[in-house]
Design a protein around this motif. Sequence first.
Motif, PDB file in Angstrom:
ATOM      1  N   HIS A 105       0.870  -1.172   0.000  1.00 44.18           N
ATOM      2  CA  HIS A 105       0.000   0.000   0.000  1.00 44.18           C
ATOM      3  C   HIS A 105       0.908   1.224   0.000  1.00 44.18           C
ATOM      4  O   HIS A 105       2.136   1.092   0.040  1.00 44.18           O
ATOM      5  CB  HIS A 105      -0.965  -0.007   1.182  1.00 44.18           C
ATOM      6  N   ASP A 109       5.714   4.838   5.221  1.00 42.77           N
ATOM      7  CA  ASP A 109       6.730   3.887   5.692  1.00 42.77           C
ATOM      8  C   ASP A 109       6.935   2.723   4.740  1.00 42.77           C
ATOM      9  O   ASP A 109       7.834   1.908   4.953  1.00 42.77           O
ATOM     10  CB  ASP A 109       6.380   3.382   7.110  1.00 42.77           C
ATOM     11  N   HIS A 110       6.117   2.647   3.691  1.00 43.00           N
ATOM     12  CA  HIS A 110       6.254   1.565   2.713  1.00 43.00           C
ATOM     13  C   HIS A 110       6.786   2.040   1.367  1.00 43.00           C
ATOM     14  O   HIS A 110       7.170   1.221   0.535  1.00 43.00           O
ATOM     15  CB  HIS A 110       4.897   0.864   2.528  1.00 43.00           C
ATOM     16  N   ASP A 204       0.156  -4.545   6.323  1.00 43.07           N
ATOM     17  CA  ASP A 204      -0.259  -4.029   7.637  1.00 43.07           C
ATOM     18  C   ASP A 204      -1.509  -4.707   8.184  1.00 43.07           C
ATOM     19  O   ASP A 204      -2.261  -4.108   8.950  1.00 43.07           O
ATOM     20  CB  ASP A 204      -0.489  -2.516   7.545  1.00 43.07           C
ATOM     21  N   TRP A 207      -0.317  -5.818  13.475  1.00 45.59           N
ATOM     22  CA  TRP A 207       0.762  -4.987  14.005  1.00 45.59           C
ATOM     23  C   TRP A 207       1.492  -5.659  15.144  1.00 45.59           C
ATOM     24  O   TRP A 207       2.573  -5.248  15.538  1.00 45.59           O
ATOM     25  CB  TRP A 207       0.172  -3.656  14.484  1.00 45.59           C
ATOM     26  N   HIS A 250       5.481  -5.295  10.398  1.00 38.59           N
ATOM     27  CA  HIS A 250       5.515  -4.414  11.569  1.00 38.59           C
ATOM     28  C   HIS A 250       5.648  -5.173  12.890  1.00 38.59           C
ATOM     29  O   HIS A 250       5.754  -4.547  13.943  1.00 38.59           O
ATOM     30  CB  HIS A 250       4.265  -3.526  11.605  1.00 38.59           C
TER      31      HIS A 250
HETATM   32 ZN   LIG Z   1       2.862   0.245   7.630  1.00 34.78          ZN
END
Ligand SMILES: [Zn+2]
Length: 276
Positions: A105, A109-110, A204, A207, A250
């Motif tokens: 996605h 952070d990706h 994700d 988590w 994560h």
């Molecule tokens: Zn993430």
Amino acid sequence: MAWKIELGNSVVYGICDGSVARDPLEYLIGSTSADWAMHADALDQAGLMVNSFTCYLFDTGSDLVLIDTGFGANAPEGMAAGYMPDELASVGVSASDIQHVVFTHLHPDHILGSLDANQDPFFVNATHWTLKREVDHWHATDDQRAPRVLSVVEVLEGAGVLNPTDEPTPVLAGVERIATYGHSPGHTSIRLSGGGDEVIVTGDLTWSPVQADHPEWTSPFDGDPAEAAATRARFLDEVTASGTPFLAGHHPQPGFGRIVSTGDGRQYEALPVSDA
Ligand SMILES: [Zn+2]
């Protein structure tokens, strides 16, 4: 430190871009102090939930595929992140070797690692895969992250290397995308296979390992919390039934495990990895 698992003759490398430690009550909405007292092993010594930013390099022998990029050269100041390029180098791979970058996605952070410090494409020879519905979302939302996300999208589009597809079509043999919408509108998980074995890169979906028995606990980053929880519950049901192992980027390192039934519930079981 990069690590690996083998799927037949193919190899999955865990490429960790960094990590943060977070208040578990704030970052898993619905959980309580009493819950965490029973899951102290899922927290660090300070009682915080460690979230890694792990990318995965899949080497099929003929293709190199990177799933997610972490923050790379664009890590926020002060964050213990940005190690993806060094981790790739530690397994003998340079950015220009990679043919495919697959985004689960488009959260920062990706994707930020897909640009270098000059905001040019870092993986200069790679096709970058996402879904049109994910790109469309970032054009339509007032999410405060949208300008940064769109700045990356525009660079990749301008270089002609972004491939947003209508459906989560396969990237190549052994790299299959699965629609797991909810965390974001075009969130996908990636099934990697080789030699009769398979593993799912979940993005994700979860988590923390404790969500194995609490799919209803949502992260503040779940764009549609109800849909994210429903998708997570469905995924956990499926991998409990199938026994398919998964890689959760994560979770604390290495984040390789499966779900097992315990009679009155189910729990996450960590699986071993090898040094790369
Ligand atoms: Zn993430």
